[in-house]
Scaffold this active site. Sequence first.
Site, PDB file in Angstrom:
ATOM      1  N   SER A  91       3.468  -2.309  10.233  1.00  0.00           N
ATOM      2  CA  SER A  91       4.922  -2.345  10.435  1.00  0.00           C
ATOM      3  C   SER A  91       5.551  -3.681  10.042  1.00  0.00           C
ATOM      4  O   SER A  91       6.490  -4.151  10.694  1.00  0.00           O
ATOM      5  CB  SER A  91       5.273  -1.972  11.878  1.00  0.00           C
ATOM      6  OG  SER A  91       4.808  -0.658  12.176  1.00  0.00           O
TER       7      SER A  91
ATOM      8  N   ASN B 285       0.870  -1.189   0.000  1.00  0.00           N
ATOM      9  CA  ASN B 285       0.000   0.000   0.000  1.00  0.00           C
ATOM     10  C   ASN B 285       0.901   1.232   0.000  1.00  0.00           C
ATOM     11  O   ASN B 285       1.503   1.574   1.015  1.00  0.00           O
ATOM     12  CB  ASN B 285      -0.883  -0.042   1.255  1.00  0.00           C
ATOM     13  CG  ASN B 285      -1.684   1.237   1.451  1.00  0.00           C
ATOM     14  OD1 ASN B 285      -1.815   2.044   0.528  1.00  0.00           O
ATOM     15  ND2 ASN B 285      -2.223   1.415   2.647  1.00  0.00           N
ATOM     16  N   TRP B 286       0.965   1.876  -1.152  1.00  0.00           N
ATOM     17  CA  TRP B 286       1.881   3.031  -1.272  1.00  0.00           C
ATOM     18  C   TRP B 286       1.336   4.296  -0.605  1.00  0.00           C
ATOM     19  O   TRP B 286       2.043   5.281  -0.507  1.00  0.00           O
ATOM     20  CB  TRP B 286       2.144   3.330  -2.748  1.00  0.00           C
ATOM     21  CG  TRP B 286       3.062   2.354  -3.415  1.00  0.00           C
ATOM     22  CD1 TRP B 286       3.746   1.323  -2.819  1.00  0.00           C
ATOM     23  CD2 TRP B 286       3.407   2.322  -4.804  1.00  0.00           C
ATOM     24  NE1 TRP B 286       4.492   0.663  -3.760  1.00  0.00           N
ATOM     25  CE2 TRP B 286       4.305   1.249  -4.979  1.00  0.00           C
ATOM     26  CE3 TRP B 286       3.046   3.082  -5.908  1.00  0.00           C
ATOM     27  CZ2 TRP B 286       4.855   0.930  -6.226  1.00  0.00           C
ATOM     28  CZ3 TRP B 286       3.575   2.769  -7.153  1.00  0.00           C
ATOM     29  CH2 TRP B 286       4.473   1.700  -7.310  1.00  0.00           C
ATOM     30  N   LYS B 287       0.058   4.292  -0.246  1.00  0.00           N
ATOM     31  CA  LYS B 287      -0.558   5.500   0.333  1.00  0.00           C
ATOM     32  C   LYS B 287      -0.316   6.684  -0.604  1.00  0.00           C
ATOM     33  O   LYS B 287      -0.397   6.521  -1.822  1.00  0.00           O
ATOM     34  CB  LYS B 287      -0.024   5.732   1.747  1.00  0.00           C
ATOM     35  CG  LYS B 287      -0.150   4.458   2.606  1.00  0.00           C
ATOM     36  CD  LYS B 287       0.082   4.661   4.067  1.00  0.00           C
ATOM     37  CE  LYS B 287      -0.118   3.332   4.792  1.00  0.00           C
ATOM     38  NZ  LYS B 287      -0.014   3.423   6.236  1.00  0.00           N
TER      39      LYS B 287
ATOM     40  N   GLY C 152       2.781  -1.215   4.268  1.00  0.00           N
ATOM     41  CA  GLY C 152       2.800   0.208   3.949  1.00  0.00           C
ATOM     42  C   GLY C 152       4.219   0.667   3.647  1.00  0.00           C
ATOM     43  O   GLY C 152       4.748   0.459   2.556  1.00  0.00           O
ATOM     44  N   GLY C 153       4.854   1.275   4.637  1.00  0.00           N
ATOM     45  CA  GLY C 153       6.175   1.896   4.452  1.00  0.00           C
ATOM     46  C   GLY C 153       7.190   1.032   3.725  1.00  0.00           C
ATOM     47  O   GLY C 153       7.886   1.503   2.812  1.00  0.00           O
TER      48      GLY C 153
ATOM     49  N   GLY D 234       2.363   2.098  10.825  1.00  0.00           N
ATOM     50  CA  GLY D 234       3.291   3.213  10.695  1.00  0.00           C
ATOM     51  C   GLY D 234       3.977   3.595  11.994  1.00  0.00           C
ATOM     52  O   GLY D 234       4.598   4.658  12.089  1.00  0.00           O
TER      53      GLY D 234
ATOM     54  N   GLU E 297      -6.823   4.476   7.892  1.00  0.00           N
ATOM     55  CA  GLU E 297      -6.670   5.914   7.611  1.00  0.00           C
ATOM     56  C   GLU E 297      -7.921   6.460   6.916  1.00  0.00           C
ATOM     57  O   GLU E 297      -8.354   7.582   7.181  1.00  0.00           O
ATOM     58  CB  GLU E 297      -5.401   6.147   6.772  1.00  0.00           C
ATOM     59  CG  GLU E 297      -4.152   5.943   7.621  1.00  0.00           C
ATOM     60  CD  GLU E 297      -2.910   5.520   6.861  1.00  0.00           C
ATOM     61  OE1 GLU E 297      -2.871   5.642   5.618  1.00  0.00           O
ATOM     62  OE2 GLU E 297      -1.967   5.051   7.531  1.00  0.00           O
TER      63      GLU E 297
ATOM     64  N   HIS F 299      -9.463   0.907   4.886  1.00  0.00           N
ATOM     65  CA  HIS F 299      -8.173   1.115   5.558  1.00  0.00           C
ATOM     66  C   HIS F 299      -8.387   2.043   6.757  1.00  0.00           C
ATOM     67  O   HIS F 299      -9.204   2.965   6.692  1.00  0.00           O
ATOM     68  CB  HIS F 299      -7.161   1.720   4.583  1.00  0.00           C
ATOM     69  CG  HIS F 299      -5.785   1.765   5.170  1.00  0.00           C
ATOM     70  ND1 HIS F 299      -5.391   2.755   6.032  1.00  0.00           N
ATOM     71  CD2 HIS F 299      -4.736   0.911   5.068  1.00  0.00           C
ATOM     72  CE1 HIS F 299      -4.153   2.517   6.422  1.00  0.00           C
ATOM     73  NE2 HIS F 299      -3.728   1.406   5.854  1.00  0.00           N
TER      74      HIS F 299
ATOM     75  N   GLU G 137      -5.326  -5.253  10.472  1.00  0.00           N
ATOM     76  CA  GLU G 137      -4.312  -4.227  10.731  1.00  0.00           C
ATOM     77  C   GLU G 137      -4.623  -3.530  12.049  1.00  0.00           C
ATOM     78  O   GLU G 137      -5.435  -2.594  12.091  1.00  0.00           O
ATOM     79  CB  GLU G 137      -4.318  -3.194   9.610  1.00  0.00           C
ATOM     80  CG  GLU G 137      -3.979  -3.771   8.260  1.00  0.00           C
ATOM     81  CD  GLU G 137      -3.426  -2.707   7.332  1.00  0.00           C
ATOM     82  OE1 GLU G 137      -2.290  -2.869   6.873  1.00  0.00           O
ATOM     83  OE2 GLU G 137      -4.100  -1.698   7.099  1.00  0.00           O
TER      84      GLU G 137
END
Length: 261
Positions: free
Chosen positions: A221, A18-20, A242-243, A182, A106, A104, A176
């Site tokens: 993470s 997930n590149w956000k 994610g990251g 994150g 967010e 998600h 999640e």
Amino acid sequence: MPDVTDQIIERTPLVAGNWKMFKLRGEARAFAHALAAGLDQVDEVDLAICPPLTCLADVAAILAPLGVGVLAQTAHQAASGAFTGEVSMSMLVDAGATGVLLGHSERRALYGESDGALAEKVPAALAAGLEPILCVGESEAERDAGVTEERLAEQVRHGLAGVASSLASDVVIAYEPVWAIGTGRTATPAIAQAAHAHIRAVLEELFGAAADEMRILYGGSVKPANAAELFAGPDVDGALVGGASLAVGDLLAIAAGALAR
Ligand code: PGA
């Protein structure tokens, strides 16, 4: 009649990045070409990328023909209409998407994506031929209050309320925990497995035997260093990253962690 309870269901692991809100089109294309070149290292793992909308078509043109999933990060449930800023499922299909991330944390926390809307979005995605990944997860306060299982069950039941059992195996769930996204704080493999087993029990109530075919990803993470131990859980069928999905080498290393299952 064969006894289906004795069958061992092999779920192909799925690692989705997930590149956000990261990467311009040129960066996205460079990543997609580099990933294409590394796919043979992890050919027993399904891979997917969730790029921003501006580069989704570019990424899809390179990766979808190679069998890599390309997912939008959200979408609207209506087929069309006066919804400024929104994009429909059929528009995503038109742009080359193969799936869509829904719910998600967010989106839930910052943009009000509700369980009620998700109950419409998941069937809308399936009707358009998109693979939905429905994200669920408890907040830190919910975990501390001991209501994690209730919260997860509620999110799963709402999000999947309109899904027929015959289509259940096309839906992916991502667990999640909000406190792990994150933050560098990963759930321990035992916490992840316990939550996944609970989610699968809820899926069984909803869909019966089809629950065994549904993939449940862990997210929060995930890094190359912790992927293999998380994937050791029998109900952990991959990861939503994610990251660490912003670097091709890290994403491939995480996928390699799934090969050892
Ligand atoms: P993270 O994000 O891997 O950076 O924690 C996970 C996610 O938000 O899907």
